[in-house]
Design a protein around this motif. Structure first.
Motif, PDB file in Angstrom:
ATOM      1  N   ASP A   1       0.830  -1.210   0.000  1.00 14.08           N
ATOM      2  CA  ASP A   1       0.000   0.000   0.000  1.00 14.08           C
ATOM      3  C   ASP A   1       0.864   1.258   0.000  1.00 14.08           C
ATOM      4  OD1 ASP A   1      -2.262  -1.507   0.004  1.00 14.08           O
ATOM      5  OD2 ASP A   1      -2.666  -1.283   2.144  1.00 14.08           O
ATOM      6  N   ALA A   2       1.912   1.248   0.839  1.00 14.79           N
ATOM      7  CA  ALA A   2       2.765   2.433   0.938  1.00 14.79           C
ATOM      8  C   ALA A   2       3.469   2.716  -0.384  1.00 14.79           C
ATOM      9  CB  ALA A   2       3.789   2.231   2.057  1.00 14.79           C
ATOM     10  N   GLN A   3       3.944   1.671  -1.048  1.00 18.14           N
ATOM     11  CA  GLN A   3       4.611   1.865  -2.331  1.00 18.14           C
ATOM     12  C   GLN A   3       3.648   2.401  -3.388  1.00 18.14           C
ATOM     13  OE1 GLN A   3       6.138  -2.097  -2.722  1.00 18.14           O
ATOM     14  NE2 GLN A   3       8.143  -1.578  -1.848  1.00 18.14           N
ATOM     15  N   ALA A   4       2.401   1.912  -3.351  1.00 19.31           N
ATOM     16  CA  ALA A   4       1.406   2.426  -4.295  1.00 19.31           C
ATOM     17  C   ALA A   4       1.103   3.898  -4.015  1.00 19.31           C
ATOM     18  CB  ALA A   4       0.127   1.591  -4.201  1.00 19.31           C
ATOM     19  N   ARG A   5       1.031   4.264  -2.718  1.00 20.51           N
ATOM     20  CA  ARG A   5       0.763   5.665  -2.367  1.00 20.51           C
ATOM     21  C   ARG A   5       1.938   6.552  -2.769  1.00 20.51           C
ATOM     22  NH1 ARG A   5      -1.824   3.918   3.395  1.00 20.51           N
ATOM     23  NH2 ARG A   5      -3.935   3.555   2.631  1.00 20.51           N
ATOM     24  N   LEU A   6       3.166   6.022  -2.602  1.00 20.41           N
ATOM     25  CA  LEU A   6       4.336   6.792  -3.008  1.00 20.41           C
ATOM     26  C   LEU A   6       4.309   7.045  -4.506  1.00 20.41           C
ATOM     27  CD1 LEU A   6       7.076   8.060  -2.431  1.00 20.41           C
ATOM     28  CD2 LEU A   6       8.099   5.787  -2.718  1.00 20.41           C
ATOM     29  N   ALA A   7       3.978   6.021  -5.285  1.00 18.65           N
ATOM     30  CA  ALA A   7       3.901   6.198  -6.733  1.00 18.65           C
ATOM     31  C   ALA A   7       2.854   7.234  -7.097  1.00 18.65           C
ATOM     32  CB  ALA A   7       3.586   4.852  -7.406  1.00 18.65           C
ATOM     33  N   GLU A   8       1.731   7.214  -6.401  1.00 17.65           N
ATOM     34  CA  GLU A   8       0.671   8.191  -6.661  1.00 17.65           C
ATOM     35  C   GLU A   8       1.136   9.607  -6.327  1.00 17.65           C
ATOM     36  OE1 GLU A   8      -3.174   9.371  -7.838  1.00 17.65           O
ATOM     37  OE2 GLU A   8      -2.146   7.437  -8.019  1.00 17.65           O
ATOM     38  N   LEU A   9       1.848   9.743  -5.204  1.00 18.25           N
ATOM     39  CA  LEU A   9       2.365  11.057  -4.827  1.00 18.25           C
ATOM     40  C   LEU A   9       3.384  11.561  -5.842  1.00 18.25           C
ATOM     41  CD1 LEU A   9       2.839  10.627  -0.978  1.00 18.25           C
ATOM     42  CD2 LEU A   9       1.247  12.174  -2.106  1.00 18.25           C
ATOM     43  N   GLU A  10       4.265  10.672  -6.297  1.00 18.35           N
ATOM     44  CA  GLU A  10       5.269  11.093  -7.267  1.00 18.35           C
ATOM     45  C   GLU A  10       4.634  11.513  -8.589  1.00 18.35           C
ATOM     46  OE1 GLU A  10       7.703   7.617  -7.250  1.00 18.35           O
ATOM     47  OE2 GLU A  10       9.150   8.474  -5.824  1.00 18.35           O
ATOM     48  N   ARG A  11       3.585  10.790  -9.010  1.00 19.41           N
ATOM     49  CA  ARG A  11       2.870  11.203 -10.223  1.00 19.41           C
ATOM     50  C   ARG A  11       2.205  12.557 -10.026  1.00 19.41           C
ATOM     51  NH1 ARG A  11       1.479   5.657 -10.503  1.00 19.41           N
ATOM     52  NH2 ARG A  11      -0.494   6.076  -9.406  1.00 19.41           N
ATOM     53  N   SER A  12       1.613  12.754  -8.851  1.00 19.99           N
ATOM     54  CA  SER A  12       0.948  14.034  -8.577  1.00 19.99           C
ATOM     55  C   SER A  12       1.936  15.182  -8.591  1.00 19.99           C
ATOM     56  CB  SER A  12       0.238  13.961  -7.219  1.00 19.99           C
ATOM     57  OG  SER A  12      -0.758  12.966  -7.229  1.00 19.99           O
ATOM     58  N   GLU A  13       3.114  14.955  -7.983  1.00 21.52           N
ATOM     59  CA  GLU A  13       4.116  16.019  -7.964  1.00 21.52           C
ATOM     60  C   GLU A  13       4.631  16.324  -9.369  1.00 21.52           C
ATOM     61  OE1 GLU A  13       7.302  15.660  -5.239  1.00 21.52           O
ATOM     62  OE2 GLU A  13       6.056  16.358  -3.577  1.00 21.52           O
TER      63      GLU A  13
ATOM     64  N   GLY B   1      -7.875   6.893   0.459  1.00 19.17           N
ATOM     65  CA  GLY B   1      -7.307   5.667  -0.082  1.00 19.17           C
ATOM     66  C   GLY B   1      -7.035   5.787  -1.560  1.00 19.17           C
ATOM     67  N   ILE B   2      -6.320   4.790  -2.063  1.00 21.39           N
ATOM     68  CA  ILE B   2      -6.069   4.714  -3.496  1.00 21.39           C
ATOM     69  C   ILE B   2      -7.307   4.132  -4.147  1.00 21.39           C
ATOM     70  CG2 ILE B   2      -4.583   3.645  -5.230  1.00 21.39           C
ATOM     71  CD1 ILE B   2      -2.471   3.464  -3.038  1.00 21.39           C
ATOM     72  N   PRO B   3      -7.764   4.690  -5.272  1.00 24.68           N
ATOM     73  CA  PRO B   3      -8.969   4.148  -5.916  1.00 24.68           C
ATOM     74  C   PRO B   3      -8.806   2.667  -6.191  1.00 24.68           C
ATOM     75  CG  PRO B   3      -8.291   6.190  -6.959  1.00 24.68           C
ATOM     76  CD  PRO B   3      -7.204   5.832  -6.007  1.00 24.68           C
ATOM     77  N   PRO B   4      -9.814   1.841  -5.831  1.00 26.42           N
ATOM     78  CA  PRO B   4      -9.692   0.401  -6.036  1.00 26.42           C
ATOM     79  C   PRO B   4      -9.646   0.047  -7.517  1.00 26.42           C
ATOM     80  CG  PRO B   4     -11.941   0.976  -5.404  1.00 26.42           C
ATOM     81  CD  PRO B   4     -11.120   2.225  -5.259  1.00 26.42           C
ATOM     82  N   SER B   5      -8.890  -1.006  -7.819  1.00 25.06           N
ATOM     83  CA  SER B   5      -8.798  -1.468  -9.193  1.00 25.06           C
ATOM     84  C   SER B   5      -9.989  -2.356  -9.507  1.00 25.06           C
ATOM     85  CB  SER B   5      -7.505  -2.252  -9.376  1.00 25.06           C
ATOM     86  OG  SER B   5      -7.578  -3.462  -8.643  1.00 25.06           O
ATOM     87  N   PRO B   6     -10.264  -2.626 -10.801  1.00 27.04           N
ATOM     88  CA  PRO B   6     -11.360  -3.532 -11.152  1.00 27.04           C
ATOM     89  C   PRO B   6     -11.187  -4.915 -10.548  1.00 27.04           C
ATOM     90  CG  PRO B   6     -10.614  -2.295 -13.070  1.00 27.04           C
ATOM     91  CD  PRO B   6      -9.645  -1.987 -11.979  1.00 27.04           C
ATOM     92  N   ASP B   7      -9.926  -5.367 -10.393  1.00 29.44           N
ATOM     93  CA  ASP B   7      -9.701  -6.674  -9.778  1.00 29.44           C
ATOM     94  C   ASP B   7     -10.184  -6.696  -8.341  1.00 29.44           C
ATOM     95  OD1 ASP B   7      -8.584  -7.599 -12.086  1.00 29.44           O
ATOM     96  OD2 ASP B   7      -6.514  -7.170 -11.474  1.00 29.44           O
TER      97      ASP B   7
END
Length: 390
Positions: A311-323, A360-366
């Motif tokens: 979860d933390a790695q996914a949030r980090l990726a989201e933050l880096e994309r946002s920045e 939270g991170i938006p849930p994936s279709p899976d």
């Protein structure tokens, strides 16, 4: 618990919820099944009352065929004769299975997990003939009670003492809890969910999340080291248990030969050694049960840590994309920003601040599909239960 003798019993009547009652009923049913299996295995193998041999042949099959806690299986192996002779159904308990939490509740291990159950004190009775310090009893009126062995001098205490380890239980309840691997993992998981995300609104948000990830990775390494240590201890304990089983089996043959040759002196020496081995085996079995609980706890911690790391790695990726997007804004993008989306984002942040739960991170279709499968399964199980009641 060796060396502790009790001359009286204190009776605690359990005030059960429907879920707790179902769990206790399931435990009694599985325990009765275990006793039937022990009788069948003892007869088929010609074991008789040989505890070590019975454990070797019956322990794993019982663990697979029932939902009983491992410690209750171990106690049950020694309890078989007493259980058959008892006039009312009861189960043996020790301080691994029952723990009085305060003056009105206790914690009880069952076939369906551990339950915290309120109780009322029913009074004292003279005499205690059981090998264990506590018993779970079904009364004639269908209620359930836990009976604790106590001494006449212990009546002044709020609750019974199950073992020397609990002599200072009242003081221990107010002492700081030890920093276990599981509790530390819990704080790290909470940190990435609350602290890091909450602080991520400042300019160092990516750095903060990266630091949290490093701490979680360190906890993962510690969990793996602890698991390796527990597995090594498991190997040593099982190896010693196998040695005792082999020696006990050899002794049984030697004792029969000595009896056949009218060498009662040799038979007595063999029986004495057999009894010593059985005493070692009982202590060893408890150590194996406790180590198995340690392995389970570490595995639970490790699974939680790995999940939080993902979860933390996914949030980090989201933050880096946002920045990255924020560093390259375009006039068209700013102009075309959807007002409804901005409102939803502000509302989501407001809810997160009010509830303490981060966005939270938006849930994936899976994930959506997994949730639907789980819900469909729950619906089918509840429907089957309802049908079975008609």
């Amino acid at each position: 618990m060796a060396g502790i003798s009790y001359d009286q019993a204190v009776r605690y009547r359990l005030l059960l919820s429907p879920e707790a009652r179902d769990a206790i009923e399931a435990t009694f049913a599985d325990y009765a099944r275990m006793m039937d299996m022990l009788d069948e295995i003892a007869a088929a193998k010609g074991i008789g009352a040989n505890l070590v041999a019975l454990h070797g042949h019956a322990y794993e099959p019982i663990r697979k065929a029932t939902r009983l806690p491992s410690r209750l299986v171990t106690l049950g192996l020694r309890d078989r004769m007493a259980y058959r002779a008892a006039s009312n159904p009861r189960l043996p308990l020790d301080d691994r299975l029952v723990n009085v939490r305060d003056a009105g509740t206790l914690s009880l291990g069952t076939a369906l997990g551990r339950f915290t159950i309120p109780f009322e004190v029913r009074g004292y009775e003279s005499g205690w003939t059981h090998a264990t310090p506590a018993q779970l009893v079904r009364t004639n009126d269908g209620d359930f009670e836990v009976h604790f062995g106590v001494t006449a001098t212990s009546h002044a205490h709020i609750r019974p003492t199950l073992s020397p380890r609990k002599d200072n239980v009242m003081l221990a309840e107010h002492a700081p809890a030890p920093d276990t691997l599981l509790s530390r993992a819990g704080r790290l998981i909470a940190g990435i969910a609350y602290g890091a995300i909450e602080k991520a609104e400042d300019n160092n948000k990516v750095a903060l999340v990266r630091q949290a990830i490093r701490e979680i990775e360190q906890a993962e390494r510690e969990s793996r080291d602890s698991l390796a240590s527990a597995r090594a201890e498991e190997y040593r304990l099982n190896a010693r248990r196998a040695e005792i089983e082999r020696e006990t089996a050899a002794l049984a043959e030697q004792i029969h030969l000595a009896i056949a040759e009218n060498r009662d002196d040799l038979a007595r020496a063999g029986i004495a050694r057999q009894m010593d081995l059985e005493a070692q085996f009982e202590v060893l079995s408890k150590a194996i049960d406790e180590n198995a609980e340690r392995v389970d706890a570490v595995l639970t911690s490790l699974r939680a840590i790995l999940s939080s790391l993902q979860d933390a790695q996914a949030r980090l990726a989201e933050l880096e994309r946002s920045e990255a997007m924020a560093r390259q804004p375009t006039a068209a993008a700013r102009k075309g920003e959807d007002a409804g989306l901005a409102k939803a984002t502000r509302a989501s942040r407001a809810i997160a601040r009010a509830t303490g739960v981060p966005e939270g991170i938006p849930p994936s279709p899976d994930i959506d599909e997994l949730s639907k499968l789980k819900r469909d399964k729950d619906i089918a199980e509840r429907l089957a239960r309802l049908k079975s009641q008609h």
